[in-house]
Scaffold this motif. Structure first.
Motif, PDB file in Angstrom:
ATOM      1  N   GLY A   1       0.844  -1.185   0.000  1.00 50.60           N
ATOM      2  CA  GLY A   1       0.000   0.000   0.000  1.00 50.60           C
ATOM      3  C   GLY A   1       0.881   1.237   0.000  1.00 50.60           C
ATOM      4  O   GLY A   1       2.095   1.157  -0.196  1.00 50.60           O
ATOM      5  N   ILE A   2       0.266   2.376   0.235  1.00 51.99           N
ATOM      6  CA  ILE A   2       1.016   3.633   0.287  1.00 51.99           C
ATOM      7  C   ILE A   2       0.908   4.256   1.671  1.00 51.99           C
ATOM      8  O   ILE A   2      -0.030   3.980   2.427  1.00 51.99           O
ATOM      9  CB  ILE A   2       0.543   4.641  -0.781  1.00 51.99           C
ATOM     10  N   PHE A   3       1.881   5.075   1.995  1.00 44.48           N
ATOM     11  CA  PHE A   3       1.846   5.902   3.194  1.00 44.48           C
ATOM     12  C   PHE A   3       1.611   7.315   2.683  1.00 44.48           C
ATOM     13  O   PHE A   3       2.534   7.999   2.241  1.00 44.48           O
ATOM     14  CB  PHE A   3       3.172   5.794   3.952  1.00 44.48           C
TER      15      PHE A   3
ATOM     16  N   CYS B   1      -3.071  -2.248   2.291  1.00 47.61           N
ATOM     17  CA  CYS B   1      -2.543  -1.662   3.526  1.00 47.61           C
ATOM     18  C   CYS B   1      -2.174  -0.198   3.292  1.00 47.61           C
ATOM     19  O   CYS B   1      -1.013   0.181   3.304  1.00 47.61           O
ATOM     20  CB  CYS B   1      -1.314  -2.462   3.976  1.00 47.61           C
ATOM     21  N   ASN B   2      -3.169   0.638   3.086  1.00 49.75           N
ATOM     22  CA  ASN B   2      -2.937   2.051   2.779  1.00 49.75           C
ATOM     23  C   ASN B   2      -3.080   2.912   4.036  1.00 49.75           C
ATOM     24  O   ASN B   2      -4.094   2.843   4.728  1.00 49.75           O
ATOM     25  CB  ASN B   2      -3.915   2.516   1.705  1.00 49.75           C
ATOM     26  N   VAL B   3      -2.058   3.711   4.300  1.00 46.86           N
ATOM     27  CA  VAL B   3      -2.005   4.535   5.504  1.00 46.86           C
ATOM     28  C   VAL B   3      -2.260   5.993   5.144  1.00 46.86           C
ATOM     29  O   VAL B   3      -1.654   6.525   4.209  1.00 46.86           O
ATOM     30  CB  VAL B   3      -0.630   4.418   6.192  1.00 46.86           C
ATOM     31  N   ILE B   4      -3.139   6.649   5.892  1.00 48.41           N
ATOM     32  CA  ILE B   4      -3.361   8.091   5.773  1.00 48.41           C
ATOM     33  C   ILE B   4      -2.610   8.761   6.907  1.00 48.41           C
ATOM     34  O   ILE B   4      -2.927   8.536   8.078  1.00 48.41           O
ATOM     35  CB  ILE B   4      -4.864   8.453   5.869  1.00 48.41           C
ATOM     36  N   HIS B   5      -1.602   9.554   6.579  1.00 49.68           N
ATOM     37  CA  HIS B   5      -0.862  10.282   7.615  1.00 49.68           C
ATOM     38  C   HIS B   5      -1.331  11.733   7.634  1.00 49.68           C
ATOM     39  O   HIS B   5      -1.099  12.490   6.685  1.00 49.68           O
ATOM     40  CB  HIS B   5       0.639  10.238   7.364  1.00 49.68           C
ATOM     41  N   ALA B   6      -1.989  12.115   8.726  1.00 41.58           N
ATOM     42  CA  ALA B   6      -2.442  13.495   8.927  1.00 41.58           C
ATOM     43  C   ALA B   6      -1.466  14.156   9.888  1.00 41.58           C
ATOM     44  O   ALA B   6      -1.316  13.721  11.034  1.00 41.58           O
ATOM     45  CB  ALA B   6      -3.854  13.508   9.494  1.00 41.58           C
TER      46      ALA B   6
END
Length: 363
Positions: A217-219, A254-259
């Motif tokens: 996935g992506i970060f 497995c995609n991560v959203i970083h706020a």
């Protein structure tokens, strides 16, 4: 008094795996044939809300002196993964890679002295420059994809790897040297949208290629979706639509959203496509139990500066409170962002050992 050991990413550290968790010893002593999850299964269990065999954890640190050298950064990322027995691997890409191919000249000369990379020249200096922004090649993107390819060869599917991607609004703000709000307020929003569309297309292609090369996935990094920077109305207009296009381009699991930051726009990010939310828990709203209501797995629970400053009591309490409030579900224990220098080995070992002891007491 023993001097604390700092991680030196230009040297090859000894690969030392943390002690097995207490529950593994219990299983051995009781002769129970309870199957252990591998790291991919463990992260998938955390995402779906199932009970993992042990709470997964991860952390990451910049390697600025080597992050434009694909063979070396791949080697050191792999060693970091092995040294700390991480369950999730985030690529530690050069922070300026998303702007390099658009014609920025970046000064990396201060890195060796502990400084940061700085933009020397940029293609966006006037309002009309937004209209003509184009990728001039793929040198930087190909470099980062080579890093990923080399890393995947080493990881060999032992754990999920997420590839770091910057939001279009984050990239365009770097391209105009942090002046994006100034340009928007000057009434050139239509031109800004044109640049965002171009950046989005380039980034979507990068995302697709990263999944093809084996990333799980992506970060996805948004450094602009923060009330301390701009209003939610502006972010929904100039950020949200483009963000979602990029996240949807990832066919990984497995995609991560970083706020990023202390006042994240949770009302925006909670509805983003993506399985995992990473934010500065304990430093920014919402409360961690409220964030879990989004349905996303929470990647977080640790204050990164408490790790850097070796505040063991504070980190221990954060681990206890995080695990307790989520009951060990929908959780990947991690800092809210990259761990800053200096990175002390003893603190990273402390995180693992404390997590294991808290699990043994609580469950």
């Amino acid at each position: 008094m023993k001097t604390p050991t700092r991680m030196n990413f230009l040297q090859t550290p000894k690969i030392r795996i943390p002690k097995p968790c207490f529950r593994q010893f219990q299983r051995l002593l009781s002769h129970k044939e309870e199957p252990m999850m591998n790291k991919n299964e463990r992260i998938k269990a955390a995402i779906t809300g199932e009970k993992p065999d042990t709470i997964p954890y991860s952390f990451w640190a910049h390697m600025p002196a080597i992050d434009r050298d694909p063979p070396l950064i791949a080697e050191k990322t792999w060693e970091f993964f092995n040294r700390y027995n991480l369950d999730l691997v985030k690529t530690m890409n050069n922070g300026m890679y998303s702007v390099e191919d658009f014609g920025c000249e970046v000064d990396f000369s201060e890195i060796e002295n502990g400084g940061v990379a700085k933009i020397k020249t940029t293609p966006i200096n006037r309002a009309e420059d937004f209209e003509t922004i184009k990728a001039l090649g793929r040198k930087a993107l190909d470099r980062e994809l080579e890093y990923l390819s080399r890393l995947m060869e080493k990881i060999q599917n032992q754990a999920p790897v997420v590839f770091t991607v910057f939001s279009p609004l984050t990239t365009v703000n770097k391209l105009c040297n942090g002046r994006i709000l100034e340009f928007i307020k000057a009434g050139v929003g239509k031109s800004v949208h044109k640049a965002l569309e171009e950046i989005t297309e380039v980034t979507k292609l990068l995302v697709e290629e990263s999944i093809t090369k084996g990333a799980s996935g992506i970060f996805f990094v948004s450094q602009m979706g923060n009330y301390n920077i701009m209003t939610e109305e502006l972010y929904r207009e100039y950020g949200k639509t483009y963000d979602e296009e990029i996240i949807k381009a990832s066919k990984g699991w497995c995609n991560v959203i970083h706020a990023h930051g202390e006042q994240i726009m949770y009302t925006v990010f909670k509805d983003y496509p993506g399985e995992i939310l990473n934010y500065h828990v304990w430093e920014s709203p919402p409360a961690i139990e409220e964030a879990m209501k989004s349905g996303k797995c929470i990647l977080g629970g640790l204050k990164r500066m408490d790790i850097t400053n070796r505040k063991k009591d504070a980190v221990e309490k954060q681990i206890h409170d995080t695990i307790t409030k989520l009951n060990g579900r929908k959780l990947i224990l991690a800092p809210g962002c990259v761990i800053r220098y200096p990175v002390y080995e003893e603190m990273l070992d402390f995180i693992y050992n404390t997590k294991e002891s808290e699990e043994a007491k609580l469950f």
